[in-house]
Design an enzyme around this catalytic site. Structure first.
Site, PDB file in Angstrom:
ATOM      1  CB  VAL A   8      -0.970   0.035   1.201  1.00  0.00           C
ATOM      2  CG1 VAL A   8      -2.040  -1.037   1.071  1.00  0.00           C
ATOM      3  CG2 VAL A   8      -0.241  -0.097   2.516  1.00  0.00           C
ATOM      4  CB  SER A   9       0.491   4.458  -1.633  1.00  0.00           C
ATOM      5  OG  SER A   9       0.366   3.810  -2.863  1.00  0.00           O
ATOM      6  CB  SER A  10       0.150   6.396   2.742  1.00  0.00           C
ATOM      7  OG  SER A  10      -1.202   6.085   2.929  1.00  0.00           O
TER       8      SER A  10
END
Length: 184
Positions: A8-10
């Site tokens: 996931v990105s964050s």
């Protein structure tokens, strides 16, 4: 062995649903991280690519979880192919290098990505040539009124005073003053 990669990105996002799906697909070892796909250094992806061996299959839920670009995807798949590792995308059954059809699809996608990169570069060079012909140098437009800064300096204002009046940085003031005289 089925090896999986989840991302996931964050930090605020949760990849547990990806991990659940990867486990349901038979993943025996899962590498996961919370990191932007644009980051060049993704330690868990590097670890997964290092871990896989001949005969393994690397699985992911969605293609955008793996690569930054088509070129990066091609680079990863080339590495996996050299290691004798298959590759599957759960959300797209056509993207499966363990089958002849899947290998064909990746070959077509890689060719299309390479073609699109060449077209984009060609269009970019044409745009640059047109801009140069119009006398444009490119880059970001200036937001600093150099003439105003120079006028304030000529009126006896100090650099801190000029900064306050124009709301620009010290470096920008000095650049503006240097462009008019060659020295500050």
């Amino acid at each position: 062995m089925i090896v999986a990669y989840a991302r996931v990105s964050s930090l605020g996002q949760d990849h547990s649903s990806q991990i659940d799906r990867l486990q349901a697909a038979g993943a025996e070892k899962i590498f996961s991280e919370k990191q932007s796909g644009l980051d060049k250094d993704r330690p868990e992806l590097s670890a997964a690519l290092e871990f896989v061996r001949d005969g393994d299959t690397l699985i992911i839920t969605k293609l955008d979880r793996l690569a930054r670009s088509a070129a990066h995807l091609h680079q990863i798949l080339e590495l996996l192919d050299k290691k004798g590792v298959g590759f599957k995308v759960l959300d797209d059954s056509a993207l499966d290098t363990t089958t002849r059809t899947g290998k064909l699809m990746f070959g077509i996608l890689a060719s299309m990505a390479e073609f699109e990169t060449a077209l984009r570069k060609e269009r970019q060079l044409e745009g640059i040539a047109r801009a140069k012909a119009r006398g444009e140098t490119g880059g970001r437009p200036k937001t600093v009124d150099e003439a105003a800064i120079q006028a304030l300096k000529a009126a006896g204002k100090t650099v801190p005073e000029i900064m306050k009046v124009t709301n620009v940085s010290r470096a920008a003031v000095y650049r503006a003053l240097q462009s008019s005289t060659g020295a500050v």
